[in-house]
Design a protein around this motif. Sequence first.
Motif, mmCIF file in Angstrom:
data_model
loop_
_atom_site.group_PDB
_atom_site.id
_atom_site.type_symbol
_atom_site.label_atom_id
_atom_site.label_comp_id
_atom_site.label_asym_id
_atom_site.label_seq_id
_atom_site.Cartn_x
_atom_site.Cartn_y
_atom_site.Cartn_z
ATOM 1 N N ARG A 138 189.449 50.711 19.852
ATOM 2 C CA ARG A 138 189.575 52.076 20.368
ATOM 3 C C ARG A 138 190.460 52.104 21.614
ATOM 4 N NH1 ARG A 138 183.192 53.693 19.926
ATOM 5 N NH2 ARG A 138 183.296 55.052 18.068
ATOM 6 N N THR A 139 190.278 51.127 22.492
ATOM 7 C CA THR A 139 191.078 51.069 23.719
ATOM 8 C C THR A 139 192.559 50.943 23.390
ATOM 9 O OG1 THR A 139 189.260 50.072 24.973
ATOM 10 C CG2 THR A 139 191.481 49.784 25.848
ATOM 11 N N LYS A 140 192.897 50.064 22.452
ATOM 12 C CA LYS A 140 194.304 49.862 22.093
ATOM 13 C C LYS A 140 194.896 51.095 21.406
ATOM 14 C CE LYS A 140 194.190 44.817 21.739
ATOM 15 N NZ LYS A 140 194.432 43.636 20.874
ATOM 16 N N LEU A 141 194.066 51.835 20.701
ATOM 17 C CA LEU A 141 194.546 53.031 19.999
ATOM 18 C C LEU A 141 194.703 54.232 20.923
ATOM 19 C CD1 LEU A 141 192.465 52.824 16.694
ATOM 20 C CD2 LEU A 141 194.926 52.455 16.928
ATOM 21 N N GLY A 142 194.201 54.130 22.135
ATOM 22 C CA GLY A 142 194.317 55.241 23.078
ATOM 23 C C GLY A 142 193.597 56.475 22.570
ATOM 24 N N ASN A 143 194.259 57.627 22.654
ATOM 25 C CA ASN A 143 193.638 58.877 22.196
ATOM 26 C C ASN A 143 193.298 58.840 20.718
ATOM 27 O OD1 ASN A 143 193.852 60.012 24.757
ATOM 28 N ND2 ASN A 143 195.837 60.965 24.341
ATOM 29 N N ALA A 144 194.080 58.095 19.937
ATOM 30 C CA ALA A 144 193.817 57.991 18.504
ATOM 31 C C ALA A 144 192.531 57.236 18.222
ATOM 32 C CB ALA A 144 194.985 57.306 17.797
ATOM 33 N N GLY A 145 192.035 56.490 19.216
ATOM 34 C CA GLY A 145 190.766 55.782 19.054
ATOM 35 C C GLY A 145 189.592 56.724 18.849
ATOM 36 N N ASP A 146 189.766 58.002 19.237
ATOM 37 C CA ASP A 146 188.700 58.994 19.041
ATOM 38 C C ASP A 146 188.443 59.270 17.567
ATOM 39 O OD1 ASP A 146 188.451 59.207 21.784
ATOM 40 O OD2 ASP A 146 189.713 60.997 21.940
ATOM 41 N N LEU A 147 189.377 58.855 16.697
ATOM 42 C CA LEU A 147 189.177 59.051 15.255
ATOM 43 C C LEU A 147 188.064 58.159 14.718
ATOM 44 C CD1 LEU A 147 192.901 59.210 14.048
ATOM 45 C CD2 LEU A 147 191.281 61.119 14.169
ATOM 46 N N ILE A 148 187.784 57.060 15.412
ATOM 47 C CA ILE A 148 186.697 56.168 15.002
ATOM 48 C C ILE A 148 185.418 56.658 15.672
ATOM 49 C CG2 ILE A 148 185.832 53.802 14.964
ATOM 50 C CD1 ILE A 148 188.723 52.845 15.179
ATOM 51 N N LYS A 149 184.538 57.221 14.891
ATOM 52 C CA LYS A 149 183.325 57.858 15.406
ATOM 53 C C LYS A 149 182.108 56.942 15.273
ATOM 54 C CE LYS A 149 185.379 61.807 16.247
ATOM 55 N NZ LYS A 149 185.603 62.269 17.634
ATOM 56 N N THR A 150 181.237 57.012 16.261
ATOM 57 C CA THR A 150 179.954 56.317 16.182
ATOM 58 C C THR A 150 178.940 57.229 15.511
ATOM 59 O OG1 THR A 150 180.403 55.127 18.242
ATOM 60 C CG2 THR A 150 178.106 55.224 17.513
ATOM 61 N N VAL A 151 178.306 56.725 14.470
ATOM 62 C CA VAL A 151 177.244 57.468 13.791
ATOM 63 C C VAL A 151 175.923 56.861 14.268
ATOM 64 C CG1 VAL A 151 176.263 58.168 11.573
ATOM 65 C CG2 VAL A 151 178.742 57.845 11.803
ATOM 66 N N ARG A 152 175.247 57.569 15.137
ATOM 67 C CA ARG A 152 174.070 57.017 15.808
ATOM 68 C C ARG A 152 173.012 56.547 14.815
ATOM 69 N NH1 ARG A 152 174.197 57.433 21.097
ATOM 70 N NH2 ARG A 152 175.575 58.960 22.110
ATOM 71 N N GLY A 153 172.536 55.352 15.048
ATOM 72 C CA GLY A 153 171.508 54.792 14.213
ATOM 73 C C GLY A 153 172.002 54.234 12.893
ATOM 74 N N VAL A 154 173.317 54.363 12.651
ATOM 75 C CA VAL A 154 173.861 53.883 11.366
ATOM 76 C C VAL A 154 175.007 52.903 11.605
ATOM 77 C CG1 VAL A 154 174.823 54.535 9.131
ATOM 78 C CG2 VAL A 154 173.227 56.075 10.296
ATOM 79 N N GLY A 155 176.137 53.394 12.119
ATOM 80 C CA GLY A 155 177.291 52.541 12.299
ATOM 81 C C GLY A 155 178.507 53.323 12.718
ATOM 82 N N TYR A 156 179.601 53.199 11.957
ATOM 83 C CA TYR A 156 180.871 53.830 12.343
ATOM 84 C C TYR A 156 181.567 54.415 11.116
ATOM 85 C CZ TYR A 156 180.293 51.009 16.587
ATOM 86 O OH TYR A 156 179.808 50.454 17.744
ATOM 87 N N ARG A 157 182.407 55.420 11.387
ATOM 88 C CA ARG A 157 183.261 55.974 10.346
ATOM 89 C C ARG A 157 184.555 56.448 11.003
ATOM 90 N NH1 ARG A 157 183.348 61.579 10.643
ATOM 91 N NH2 ARG A 157 181.610 62.515 11.760
ATOM 92 N N MET A 158 185.561 56.636 10.171
ATOM 93 C CA MET A 158 186.854 57.136 10.678
ATOM 94 C C MET A 158 187.117 58.518 10.141
ATOM 95 S SD MET A 158 190.498 55.174 10.790
ATOM 96 C CE MET A 158 191.711 55.684 12.035
ATOM 97 N N GLU A 159 187.463 59.433 11.035
ATOM 98 C CA GLU A 159 187.771 60.779 10.630
ATOM 99 C C GLU A 159 189.230 60.896 10.209
ATOM 100 O OE1 GLU A 159 186.799 63.415 13.817
ATOM 101 O OE2 GLU A 159 184.713 63.581 13.194
ATOM 102 N N GLY A 160 189.535 61.956 9.491
ATOM 103 C CA GLY A 160 190.917 62.211 9.094
ATOM 104 C C GLY A 160 191.135 61.956 7.621
ATOM 105 N N GLU A 161 192.311 62.351 7.151
ATOM 106 C CA GLU A 161 192.689 62.168 5.753
ATOM 107 C C GLU A 161 193.854 61.210 5.653
ATOM 108 O OE1 GLU A 161 193.437 65.820 3.831
ATOM 109 O OE2 GLU A 161 191.431 66.636 4.145
ATOM 110 N N ALA A 162 193.782 60.283 4.708
ATOM 111 C CA ALA A 162 194.872 59.327 4.514
ATOM 112 C C ALA A 162 196.069 60.022 3.914
ATOM 113 C CB ALA A 162 194.400 58.195 3.608
#
Length: 224
Positions: A200-224
């Motif tokens: 996330r740090t290296k991606l800067g503002n784009a790192g916000d696309l990687i979301k924390t799902v509390r109690g579960v894990g992570y997902r990435m927002e957006g469309e490929a």
Amino acid sequence: MIFCVEDDDGIRNLMIYALNAAGFEVKGFTEGGGFFEALKNELPQLVMLDIMLPGEDGIAILKRLKENRATADIPVIMATAKGTEYDKVLGLDLGADDYLAKPFGMMEMVSRVKAVLRRGKLREDRDSLCIGQIRINTAEHTVALAGSRLELTLKEYELLQLFMENPGRVFTRDQLLEQVWDAAYLGETRTVDVHIGMLRTKLGNAGDLIKTVRGVGYRMEGEA
């Protein structure tokens, strides 16, 4: 930009005229020396290359193009008055994308050029993943952010690729450990959190696309 290497002035000018009329920018060359000098300043989208040239012939030029990493992926269409099967097979075996035997019509030439460029675009699309300003070239194993090269560690790259191949999907930390570090890895799920934090740090503002799902894990927002 298309580079046209043809020593016959009349044929070369006609090819340039037809390609210009079809909306392409074209530069013409009579032999390999000027062609290779121009390559130092600009890489074309495609090369039209005659086999019978003064000095270095088209087959030798094609071989040099394909042996150079910077020019190896440039599509090449061979054009020659020699209609023998040997010349055609030799050119294609060395990496030419198509072959035109003289005399050929200008409409056919333009159609072949468009077809080769279209195939190249399809290959490029298959090798690319893009979400927002992040683009991964899976063939080259590179990442670009807003057009600039981004240096990632192997695990950071593999995490990002996994997320971008599955936008919207939630991955548990255990799933990420299994898929990125492999099933035999005996590390802690904290390893995932640390690597995602660095990513996330290296991606800067784009790192916000990687979301924390509390109690579960992570997902990435957006469309490929």
